[in-house]
Design a protein around this motif. Structure first.
Motif, PDB file in Angstrom:
ATOM      1  N   LEU A  91       8.187   8.157  -3.486  1.00  0.00           N
ATOM      2  CA  LEU A  91       8.643   6.815  -3.853  1.00  0.00           C
ATOM      3  C   LEU A  91       7.937   5.751  -3.015  1.00  0.00           C
ATOM      4  N   SER A  92       7.795   6.013  -1.735  1.00  0.00           N
ATOM      5  CA  SER A  92       7.103   5.069  -0.856  1.00  0.00           C
ATOM      6  C   SER A  92       5.631   4.952  -1.218  1.00  0.00           C
ATOM      7  N   LEU A  93       5.007   6.075  -1.485  1.00  0.00           N
ATOM      8  CA  LEU A  93       3.597   6.075  -1.859  1.00  0.00           C
ATOM      9  C   LEU A  93       3.380   5.289  -3.147  1.00  0.00           C
ATOM     10  N   ARG A  94       4.246   5.473  -4.117  1.00  0.00           N
ATOM     11  CA  ARG A  94       4.147   4.747  -5.378  1.00  0.00           C
ATOM     12  C   ARG A  94       4.319   3.249  -5.155  1.00  0.00           C
ATOM     13  N   GLN A  95       5.269   2.880  -4.295  1.00  0.00           N
ATOM     14  CA  GLN A  95       5.512   1.466  -4.024  1.00  0.00           C
ATOM     15  C   GLN A  95       4.310   0.824  -3.331  1.00  0.00           C
ATOM     16  N   TYR A  96       3.745   1.523  -2.351  1.00  0.00           N
ATOM     17  CA  TYR A  96       2.567   0.990  -1.668  1.00  0.00           C
ATOM     18  C   TYR A  96       1.359   0.934  -2.599  1.00  0.00           C
ATOM     19  N   PHE A  97       1.270   1.863  -3.542  1.00  0.00           N
ATOM     20  CA  PHE A  97       0.200   1.810  -4.528  1.00  0.00           C
ATOM     21  C   PHE A  97       0.357   0.554  -5.382  1.00  0.00           C
ATOM     22  N   GLU A  98       1.592   0.219  -5.754  1.00  0.00           N
ATOM     23  CA  GLU A  98       1.848  -1.007  -6.514  1.00  0.00           C
ATOM     24  C   GLU A  98       1.453  -2.238  -5.698  1.00  0.00           C
ATOM     25  N   TYR A  99       1.772  -2.232  -4.407  1.00  0.00           N
ATOM     26  CA  TYR A  99       1.364  -3.347  -3.551  1.00  0.00           C
ATOM     27  C   TYR A  99      -0.156  -3.442  -3.465  1.00  0.00           C
TER      28      TYR A  99
END
Length: 129
Positions: free
Chosen positions: A48-56
């Motif tokens: 979930l964190s990796l996906r969020q940082y990818f979005e950023y």
């Protein structure tokens, strides 16, 4: 497929160069492996964190029109419509830029952008969420 592979490769390079790993919570394992591994119970949160940082990263890349991994005041002001679509109304783009640029370098770095994006609950308008 090539587009996806290129994006993932860019995200990994960006992750390594900007130190996203420092924003992750470390494991407190006592089985001799310490922080070297992600435990099964932590894996979902890691993804979930990796996906969020990818979005950023995607948002940051859209603002960084020069492609130098930094956002100037001019780039930030020019992206007002995009930024407002992601975080809501921003009255004074220059003042917002100054808030984001915590090190006072005159450029927004990716880690500064991430800290701001987390506080603003940034959400890309065109992701598949």
């Amino acid at each position: 497929k090539q587009w996806y592979q290129r994006r993932v490769r860019e995200a990994v390079v960006s992750t390594q160069s900007t130190g996203i790993a420092k924003n992750c919570t470390k494991s407190s394992r006592s089985d001799g492996h310490g922080d070297d591994y992600i435990e099964k119970r932590e894996f979902r949160y890691f993804l979930l964190s990796l996906r969020q940082y990818f979005e950023y990263f995607v948002a940051f890349e859209r603002i960084d029109t020069e492609g130098d991994r930094r956002v100037s005041l001019e780039e930030f002001v020019a992206a007002k419509d995009k930024v407002e679509a992601w975080v809501g109304p921003v009255d004074d783009m220059e003042a917002e830029f100054a808030k984001i640029d915590t090190n006072g370098g005159g450029q927004i770095l990716f880690d500064e952008f991430c800290n701001w994006a987390i506080g603003k609950a940034l959400d890309l308008d065109d992701d598949e969420e």
